[in-house]
Design a protein around this motif. Structure first.
Motif, PDB file in Angstrom:
ATOM      1  N   GLU A 175      10.972 -17.969 -13.338  1.00  0.00           N
ATOM      2  CA  GLU A 175      11.445 -18.125 -11.960  1.00  0.00           C
ATOM      3  C   GLU A 175      10.326 -18.143 -10.927  1.00  0.00           C
ATOM      4  OE1 GLU A 175      14.557 -15.207 -11.401  1.00  0.00           O
ATOM      5  OE2 GLU A 175      15.628 -15.985 -13.140  1.00  0.00           O
ATOM      6  N   TRP A 176       9.072 -18.038 -11.408  1.00  0.00           N
ATOM      7  CA  TRP A 176       7.938 -17.987 -10.480  1.00  0.00           C
ATOM      8  C   TRP A 176       7.895 -19.208  -9.558  1.00  0.00           C
ATOM      9  CZ3 TRP A 176       3.166 -16.220 -13.923  1.00  0.00           C
ATOM     10  CH2 TRP A 176       3.356 -14.875 -14.299  1.00  0.00           C
ATOM     11  N   ASP A 177       8.153 -20.386 -10.139  1.00  0.00           N
ATOM     12  CA  ASP A 177       8.019 -21.595  -9.315  1.00  0.00           C
ATOM     13  C   ASP A 177       9.256 -21.879  -8.466  1.00  0.00           C
ATOM     14  OD1 ASP A 177       9.547 -22.230 -11.486  1.00  0.00           O
ATOM     15  OD2 ASP A 177       8.633 -24.192 -11.826  1.00  0.00           O
ATOM     16  N   ARG A 178      10.331 -21.114  -8.684  1.00  0.00           N
ATOM     17  CA  ARG A 178      11.543 -21.306  -7.890  1.00  0.00           C
ATOM     18  C   ARG A 178      11.686 -20.210  -6.830  1.00  0.00           C
ATOM     19  NH1 ARG A 178      15.772 -20.684 -11.938  1.00  0.00           N
ATOM     20  NH2 ARG A 178      14.282 -20.906 -13.627  1.00  0.00           N
ATOM     21  N   THR A 179      10.780 -19.227  -6.900  1.00  0.00           N
ATOM     22  CA  THR A 179      10.897 -18.088  -5.991  1.00  0.00           C
ATOM     23  C   THR A 179      10.029 -18.308  -4.756  1.00  0.00           C
ATOM     24  OG1 THR A 179      11.188 -16.690  -7.924  1.00  0.00           O
ATOM     25  CG2 THR A 179      10.685 -15.568  -5.859  1.00  0.00           C
ATOM     26  N   VAL A 180      10.664 -18.351  -3.601  1.00  0.00           N
ATOM     27  CA  VAL A 180       9.934 -18.544  -2.343  1.00  0.00           C
ATOM     28  C   VAL A 180       9.654 -17.179  -1.708  1.00  0.00           C
ATOM     29  CG1 VAL A 180      10.034 -19.573  -0.029  1.00  0.00           C
ATOM     30  CG2 VAL A 180      10.951 -20.832  -2.012  1.00  0.00           C
ATOM     31  N   ILE A 181       8.397 -16.989  -1.331  1.00  0.00           N
ATOM     32  CA  ILE A 181       7.982 -15.717  -0.736  1.00  0.00           C
ATOM     33  C   ILE A 181       8.485 -15.632   0.702  1.00  0.00           C
ATOM     34  CG2 ILE A 181       5.969 -14.322  -0.111  1.00  0.00           C
ATOM     35  CD1 ILE A 181       6.293 -14.643  -3.103  1.00  0.00           C
ATOM     36  N   LYS A 182       9.030 -14.476   1.040  1.00  0.00           N
ATOM     37  CA  LYS A 182       9.572 -14.271   2.393  1.00  0.00           C
ATOM     38  C   LYS A 182       8.748 -13.203   3.128  1.00  0.00           C
ATOM     39  CE  LYS A 182      13.611 -12.895   1.075  1.00  0.00           C
ATOM     40  NZ  LYS A 182      13.370 -12.815  -0.370  1.00  0.00           N
ATOM     41  N   GLU A 183       8.811 -13.258   4.438  1.00  0.00           N
ATOM     42  CA  GLU A 183       8.187 -12.245   5.292  1.00  0.00           C
ATOM     43  C   GLU A 183       8.569 -10.845   4.784  1.00  0.00           C
ATOM     44  OE1 GLU A 183       6.481 -12.860   8.321  1.00  0.00           O
ATOM     45  OE2 GLU A 183       6.367 -10.791   9.033  1.00  0.00           O
ATOM     46  N   GLY A 184       7.575  -9.994   4.670  1.00  0.00           N
ATOM     47  CA  GLY A 184       7.860  -8.605   4.291  1.00  0.00           C
ATOM     48  C   GLY A 184       7.899  -8.350   2.797  1.00  0.00           C
ATOM     49  N   ASP A 185       7.799  -9.409   1.988  1.00  0.00           N
ATOM     50  CA  ASP A 185       7.826  -9.212   0.534  1.00  0.00           C
ATOM     51  C   ASP A 185       6.595  -8.434   0.079  1.00  0.00           C
ATOM     52  OD1 ASP A 185      10.231 -10.405   0.003  1.00  0.00           O
ATOM     53  OD2 ASP A 185       9.409 -12.324  -0.665  1.00  0.00           O
ATOM     54  N   SER A 186       6.793  -7.703  -0.998  1.00  0.00           N
ATOM     55  CA  SER A 186       5.690  -6.968  -1.599  1.00  0.00           C
ATOM     56  C   SER A 186       5.534  -7.461  -3.039  1.00  0.00           C
ATOM     57  CB  SER A 186       6.024  -5.475  -1.558  1.00  0.00           C
ATOM     58  OG  SER A 186       5.196  -4.774  -2.429  1.00  0.00           O
ATOM     59  N   ILE A 187       4.307  -7.897  -3.368  1.00  0.00           N
ATOM     60  CA  ILE A 187       4.059  -8.447  -4.700  1.00  0.00           C
ATOM     61  C   ILE A 187       2.940  -7.655  -5.365  1.00  0.00           C
ATOM     62  CG2 ILE A 187       3.281 -10.493  -5.993  1.00  0.00           C
ATOM     63  CD1 ILE A 187       4.687 -11.163  -2.644  1.00  0.00           C
ATOM     64  N   ASP A 188       3.174  -7.233  -6.596  1.00  0.00           N
ATOM     65  CA  ASP A 188       2.145  -6.522  -7.354  1.00  0.00           C
ATOM     66  C   ASP A 188       1.893  -7.248  -8.666  1.00  0.00           C
ATOM     67  OD1 ASP A 188       1.852  -4.336  -5.543  1.00  0.00           O
ATOM     68  OD2 ASP A 188       3.690  -3.450  -6.332  1.00  0.00           O
ATOM     69  N   PHE A 189       0.611  -7.338  -9.014  1.00  0.00           N
ATOM     70  CA  PHE A 189       0.239  -7.897 -10.318  1.00  0.00           C
ATOM     71  C   PHE A 189      -0.128  -6.734 -11.229  1.00  0.00           C
ATOM     72  CE2 PHE A 189      -1.368 -11.238  -7.258  1.00  0.00           C
ATOM     73  CZ  PHE A 189      -0.250 -12.051  -7.397  1.00  0.00           C
ATOM     74  N   LEU A 190       0.618  -6.548 -12.295  1.00  0.00           N
ATOM     75  CA  LEU A 190       0.329  -5.482 -13.241  1.00  0.00           C
ATOM     76  C   LEU A 190      -0.265  -6.093 -14.501  1.00  0.00           C
ATOM     77  CD1 LEU A 190       3.628  -3.382 -12.924  1.00  0.00           C
ATOM     78  CD2 LEU A 190       1.557  -3.259 -11.514  1.00  0.00           C
ATOM     79  N   TYR A 191      -1.354  -5.516 -14.959  1.00  0.00           N
ATOM     80  CA  TYR A 191      -2.034  -6.054 -16.143  1.00  0.00           C
ATOM     81  C   TYR A 191      -1.637  -5.299 -17.386  1.00  0.00           C
ATOM     82  CZ  TYR A 191      -4.826  -8.972 -13.114  1.00  0.00           C
ATOM     83  OH  TYR A 191      -5.208  -9.920 -12.211  1.00  0.00           O
ATOM     84  N   PHE A 192      -1.452  -6.018 -18.466  1.00  0.00           N
ATOM     85  CA  PHE A 192      -1.204  -5.396 -19.757  1.00  0.00           C
ATOM     86  C   PHE A 192      -2.446  -4.612 -20.184  1.00  0.00           C
ATOM     87  CE2 PHE A 192       2.107  -8.677 -20.471  1.00  0.00           C
ATOM     88  CZ  PHE A 192       3.078  -7.881 -21.058  1.00  0.00           C
ATOM     89  N   MET A 193      -2.222  -3.390 -20.634  1.00  0.00           N
ATOM     90  CA  MET A 193      -3.314  -2.620 -21.238  1.00  0.00           C
ATOM     91  C   MET A 193      -2.813  -2.051 -22.547  1.00  0.00           C
ATOM     92  SD  MET A 193      -5.107  -0.639 -18.121  1.00  0.00           S
ATOM     93  CE  MET A 193      -5.127  -1.542 -16.581  1.00  0.00           C
ATOM     94  N   GLY A 194      -3.416  -2.531 -23.605  1.00  0.00           N
ATOM     95  CA  GLY A 194      -2.868  -2.191 -24.908  1.00  0.00           C
ATOM     96  C   GLY A 194      -3.649  -1.168 -25.697  1.00  0.00           C
ATOM     97  N   GLY A 195      -4.763  -0.732 -25.171  1.00  0.00           N
ATOM     98  CA  GLY A 195      -5.612   0.157 -25.960  1.00  0.00           C
ATOM     99  C   GLY A 195      -5.134   1.589 -25.955  1.00  0.00           C
ATOM    100  N   GLY A 196      -5.734   2.375 -26.817  1.00  0.00           N
ATOM    101  CA  GLY A 196      -5.384   3.803 -26.818  1.00  0.00           C
ATOM    102  C   GLY A 196      -5.869   4.546 -28.035  1.00  0.00           C
ATOM    103  N   ALA A 197      -5.599   4.007 -29.220  1.00  0.00           N
ATOM    104  CA  ALA A 197      -5.918   4.793 -30.424  1.00  0.00           C
ATOM    105  C   ALA A 197      -7.148   4.281 -31.148  1.00  0.00           C
ATOM    106  CB  ALA A 197      -4.723   4.799 -31.371  1.00  0.00           C
ATOM    107  N   ALA A 198      -7.068   3.068 -31.663  1.00  0.00           N
ATOM    108  CA  ALA A 198      -8.168   2.578 -32.493  1.00  0.00           C
ATOM    109  C   ALA A 198      -9.397   2.317 -31.638  1.00  0.00           C
ATOM    110  CB  ALA A 198      -7.780   1.286 -33.180  1.00  0.00           C
TER     111      ALA A 198
END
Ligand SMILES: [Zn+2]
Lengths: 70, 269
Positions: free
Chosen positions: A47-70
């Protein structure tokens, strides 16, 4: 112009910009590695290309982080 | 409830001194059980701090043996432990730190066939794994079983964590499904600054202790991220997703999934 918040920072974008265009223009290098939240909710990739940004919108980019054990 | 003996009053005195914790809070910690999935970079600090804090019962699950390349960050394993099962090495250190703690070890992978059974034995689950398939498995199993958990991920100089309790946003509310296989590197491919594991793991351990003592506010409906290069910490507010495939209004996932692991990661196991 529309005032929005991207990753917690205020930003002005042109009216009618789509989420997809914003992602590209924000310099997100690998969109595969990113989960996008629009107003604190997960935004479907299809839906990224169909979603129009409106005044007051808040957008966050969250990155995958997969590490931890090995 | 456990009655604290004299030694325990001394051992846990710095907790007891905290007005928000006190003897009552310490007793809650000692009555608690935690499953730590992965006895590696995150599992090491989490297990060490939870053991020192006096968590009554700690379960450790990890199929690996200690490798020389682990010692740069997995501080629960020592040079003499190279070649030993990680759960055995970690259990020995936990017992040495605090004989009050009951340790249970599973030298195994967590997968769809054992996840619900193992998770059901513990009050809280800590994700200290190094791969997306198990991170999603922990999420799904905990949502299904109504268990709280702490999510943790580290990469290079970055870390992220959030806490889930029944009803709050889950991993799939934020990240609907695993990234395409190979798109996102893990530590074994990309590297990680050793101390990052300690930074994130101690946040996870603090969340566990906050959960059991009821102190403060948990990282629920929030994702905490940090970048150690700038030492910028950021908290993103997130909401439980109405369309979340597991905790949303019309969930589409009704059984546990074993996702495919990137080939380069499989070699490590
Ligand atoms: Zn969810």
């Amino acid at each position: 112009m529309a005032k929005i918040t991207v990753n917690g920072e205020s930003k002005e974008v042109r009216d009618g910009i789509t989420l997809k265009a914003l992602i590209e223009e924000s310099g997100v290098l690998q969109p595969d590695m990113v989960s996008v939240q629009l107003n604190e909710q997960f935004a479907e990739r299809e839906e990224w290309d169909r979603t129009v940004i409106k005044e007051g919108d808040s957008i966050d980019f969250l990155y995958f982080m997969g590490g931890g054990a090995a | 409830m456990i009655e604290l003996n004299e030694d325990q009053i001394v051992r846990y005195s710095r907790h007891i001194l905290l007005q928000d914790v006190g003897v009552e809070g310490q007793e809650k910690i000692m009555n608690a059980s935690v499953l730590v999935v992965g006895a590696g970079g995150l599992g090491a600090p989490v297990s060490l701090y939870l053991a020192a804090a006096g968590i009554g019962r700690i379960g450790l699950i990890d199929a690996d043996v200690v490798d020389l390349s682990n010692l740069q960050r997995q501080v629960i394993h020592f040079t003499k432990d190279v070649g030993r099962p990680k759960v055995e090495s970690a259990a020995e250190k936990i017992r040495a730190i605090n004989p009050d703690v009951k340790v249970e070890t599973y030298q195994d992978f967590l997968w769809s066939g054992n996840a619900l059974e193992i998770i059901s034995k513990y009050d809280f689950i800590v994700d200290g794994t190094d791969n997306f398939p198990v991170k999603f498995l922990i999420n799904d199993a905990c949502v299904m079983a109504g268990k709280p958990f702490s999510h943790g991920g580290i990469l290079r100089f970055n870390g992220q964590t959030f806490t889930h309790v029944p009803g709050s946003a889950c991993y799939r509310c934020l990240f609907k499904e695993p990234p395409p296989v190979g798109a996102v590197p893990t530590c074994s491919q990309a590297g990680v600054l050793g101390a990052i594991a300690g930074m994130l793991g101690t946040i996870q351990a603090a969340e566990v202790l906050k959960y059991f003592t009821g102190v403060g506010e948990l990282l629920t409906n929030k994702l905490l991220t940090f970048d150690a290069k700038t030492m910028n910490f950021k908290t993103f507010n997130v909401k439980k997703g109405e369309k979340c495939p597991i905790c949303g209004k019309n969930p589409t996932i009704d059984k546990l999934i074993d996702y495919e692991q990137a080939a380069c990661d499989l070699k490590k196991h």
